[in-house]
Structure formats: structure tokens, C-alpha cells
Design a protein around this motif. Structure first.
Motif, mmCIF file in Angstrom:
data_model
loop_
_atom_site.group_PDB
_atom_site.id
_atom_site.type_symbol
_atom_site.label_atom_id
_atom_site.label_comp_id
_atom_site.label_asym_id
_atom_site.label_seq_id
_atom_site.Cartn_x
_atom_site.Cartn_y
_atom_site.Cartn_z
ATOM 1 N N GLN A 159 0.664 -1.441 -0.265
ATOM 2 C CA GLN A 159 0.235 -0.484 -0.226
ATOM 3 C C GLN A 159 1.022 1.349 -0.060
ATOM 4 N N GLU A 160 1.976 1.405 -0.270
ATOM 5 C CA GLU A 160 3.182 2.385 0.354
ATOM 6 C C GLU A 160 3.972 2.804 -0.268
ATOM 7 N N GLY A 161 4.166 4.126 -0.959
ATOM 8 C CA GLY A 161 5.230 4.193 -1.947
ATOM 9 C C GLY A 161 6.623 4.074 -0.994
ATOM 10 N N GLY A 162 7.124 3.711 -1.832
ATOM 11 C CA GLY A 162 9.288 3.594 -1.362
ATOM 12 C C GLY A 162 8.940 2.080 -0.833
ATOM 13 N N TRP A 163 8.288 1.320 -0.959
ATOM 14 C CA TRP A 163 8.082 -0.159 -0.134
ATOM 15 C C TRP A 163 8.451 -1.274 -1.178
ATOM 16 N N LEU A 164 9.255 -2.194 -1.439
ATOM 17 C CA LEU A 164 9.500 -3.406 -2.082
ATOM 18 C C LEU A 164 9.173 -4.511 -0.862
ATOM 19 N N GLY A 165 8.764 -5.206 -1.338
ATOM 20 C CA GLY A 165 8.530 -6.717 -0.841
ATOM 21 C C GLY A 165 8.964 -7.647 -1.815
ATOM 22 N N GLY A 166 9.097 -8.644 -1.205
ATOM 23 C CA GLY A 166 9.193 -10.496 -1.819
ATOM 24 C C GLY A 166 8.958 -11.692 -0.875
ATOM 25 N N ALA A 167 7.718 -11.904 -1.321
ATOM 26 C CA ALA A 167 7.304 -13.028 -0.108
ATOM 27 C C ALA A 167 7.261 -14.538 -1.487
ATOM 28 N N PHE A 168 8.006 -14.891 -0.107
ATOM 29 C CA PHE A 168 8.294 -16.418 -0.915
ATOM 30 C C PHE A 168 6.862 -17.400 -0.423
ATOM 31 N N PRO A 169 7.491 -18.736 -1.958
ATOM 32 C CA PRO A 169 5.927 -19.715 -1.351
ATOM 33 C C PRO A 169 6.205 -20.451 0.005
ATOM 34 N N GLY A 170 4.657 -21.561 0.304
ATOM 35 C CA GLY A 170 5.250 -22.485 1.394
ATOM 36 C C GLY A 170 4.969 -22.004 2.518
ATOM 37 N N ASP A 171 4.568 -20.453 3.110
ATOM 38 C CA ASP A 171 4.456 -19.903 4.573
ATOM 39 C C ASP A 171 4.288 -18.546 4.433
ATOM 40 N N ASP A 172 3.116 -17.931 5.104
ATOM 41 C CA ASP A 172 3.023 -16.521 4.146
ATOM 42 C C ASP A 172 4.031 -15.067 5.235
ATOM 43 N N ALA A 173 4.763 -16.032 5.937
ATOM 44 C CA ALA A 173 5.655 -15.377 6.679
ATOM 45 C C ALA A 173 7.686 -15.162 6.133
ATOM 46 N N ALA A 174 7.347 -16.138 5.456
ATOM 47 C CA ALA A 174 8.578 -15.752 4.928
ATOM 48 C C ALA A 174 9.128 -14.656 3.890
ATOM 49 N N LEU A 175 9.266 -14.176 3.742
ATOM 50 C CA LEU A 175 9.299 -12.197 3.561
ATOM 51 C C LEU A 175 10.721 -12.120 4.144
ATOM 52 N N THR A 176 10.837 -10.900 2.745
ATOM 53 C CA THR A 176 11.577 -9.704 2.659
ATOM 54 C C THR A 176 11.688 -8.761 2.118
ATOM 55 N N ALA A 177 11.599 -7.667 3.304
ATOM 56 C CA ALA A 177 10.713 -5.573 2.483
ATOM 57 C C ALA A 177 12.445 -5.039 3.139
ATOM 58 N N LEU A 178 11.740 -3.973 2.226
ATOM 59 C CA LEU A 178 12.954 -3.315 2.586
ATOM 60 C C LEU A 178 11.522 -1.572 2.412
ATOM 61 N N ALA A 179 12.658 -0.523 2.710
ATOM 62 C CA ALA A 179 11.433 0.810 2.787
ATOM 63 C C ALA A 179 12.692 1.537 2.308
ATOM 64 N N ALA A 180 12.618 3.023 1.457
ATOM 65 C CA ALA A 180 13.533 3.740 1.457
ATOM 66 C C ALA A 180 13.385 5.028 1.111
ATOM 67 N N GLU A 181 14.031 6.018 1.678
ATOM 68 C CA GLU A 181 13.482 7.682 1.375
ATOM 69 C C GLU A 181 14.555 8.204 1.679
ATOM 70 N N PRO A 182 14.578 9.144 1.131
ATOM 71 C CA PRO A 182 15.796 10.667 0.401
ATOM 72 C C PRO A 182 16.141 10.873 1.765
ATOM 73 N N ASP A 183 17.441 11.333 1.718
ATOM 74 C CA ASP A 183 17.615 11.820 3.572
ATOM 75 C C ASP A 183 18.717 13.089 3.054
#
Length: 167
Positions: free
Chosen positions: A113-137
Motif C-alpha cells: 500500500q505504501e510508496g517507497g516499499w518493496l516486498g518479496g513473499a516466498f511460497p510455503g509460508d505467508d511470513a517468509a518475506l523480505t521487505a525494504l523501504a527507502a526515502e531521500p535523506d
């Protein structure tokens, strides 16, 4: 869509084997999200096999961070790493079943739902996940990552990183 349901098994199955590589050639990501800096340049978030890469394109320089079990580095992921213009802090956390599932749900929702976010969900378990969020600093960037590794007996391990880069 910034939440990708990946049809591959995660290559990294434990946070204990993660390593950090800076400015090294990285493998082709499974999913990416490109963000543009208001002052020029860009940052690309990338999901690898339950790990991540971040690349920065700047007018005067380039930078990359890879956290994976296959990173071209002989050192484990440190709790803190410093390089010119760069800082990384990381931590490993063990979660109970309820808190692990709640975190996975929150991260999946934010990725979807949010901009600046990326997620990769892996099969087999809904919690098998890699998530990243970034913003200018300022004239650089800051980003955070979460690597979720479910435990078959319940709960799981989360490897969280927080990084910033400035030219």
C-alpha cells in the motif's frame, strides 16, 4: 505492485549466514523498485533469494549494498558497518509465533500500500518475506530492510538493517 509473490524458494534460509558486501557485483534481483531522488539520481531496491541489494546512482558516484548468504564477502553481517558516507546497523531478533505473524502482516500491508516499499513473499509460508523501504535523506538516502525467516516449530527470526548513504 511493490509486493511481489515470488514463485521461487528462498535461497537464504537462515539469518545467521548473511554477509555484507559493499560496491560488489550483485546477482540479478527477483524484484526491484526504483525511486528517484528530488535532487537527481536514483536508488534501486532489490529482493534477492530472501536477501536484498540496494544500489544508488548519483551524479558524482555510485554505491551498492548487498546483504545475502552469497555476498562476495568473507565476513558475517556486522552489527555496525561504516564506510565513507555510509552507515549500516543490523540486529537479529527472535519472535514468538504471534509477534512474528503480526510483523509479517504489517510489512506485507505496507509493501502493498505504501510508496517507497518493496516486498518479496516466498511460497510455503505467508511470513517468509523480505521487505525494504527507502526515502531521500538530505542529498542522500536512508533505507531499512527486514528479512523474515519462519521457524518450523513456531515464531521466527527477523534480521533488520538500517542504512544511510550520502555522497
Amino acid at each position: 505492485m511493490p509486493l511481489h509473490h515470488l514463485a521461487v524458494s528462498p535461497a537464504d534460509v537462515s539469518g545467521a549466514g548473511l554477509r555484507l558486501a559493499l560496491n560488489a557485483a550483485a546477482p540479478t534481483p527477483l524484484a526491484t523498485c526504483r525511486l528517484t531522488h528530488p535532487d537527481g539520481g536514483a536508488l534501486v531496491l532489490g529482493v534477492l533469494g530472501a536477501s536484498h541489494m540496494v544500489t544508488v546512482e548519483h551524479a558524482d558516484s555510485a554505491f551498492s549494498e548487498e546483504v545475502s548468504c552469497t555476498a562476495a564477502a568473507s565476513t558475517e553481517l556486522p552489527h555496525r558497518a561504516v564506510a565513507p558516507g555510509y552507515l549500516l546497523e543490523s540486529r537479529h531478533e527472535t519472535h514468538s509465533e504471534n509477534s512474528f505473524r503480526a510483523l509479517a502482516h504489517l510489512l506485507r500491508t505496507r509493501c502493498a500500500q505504501e510508496g517507497g516499499w518493496l516486498g518479496g513473499a516466498f511460497p510455503g509460508d505467508d511470513a517468509a518475506l523480505t521487505a525494504l523501504a527507502a526515502e531521500p535523506d538530505g542529498d542522500g538516502w536512508r533505507w531499512r530492510t527486514w528479512h523474515l525467516y519462519p521457524d518450523p516449530t513456531g515464531g521466527g527470526t527477523v534480521v533488520h538493517t538500517s542504512s544511510r548513504w550520502r555522497p
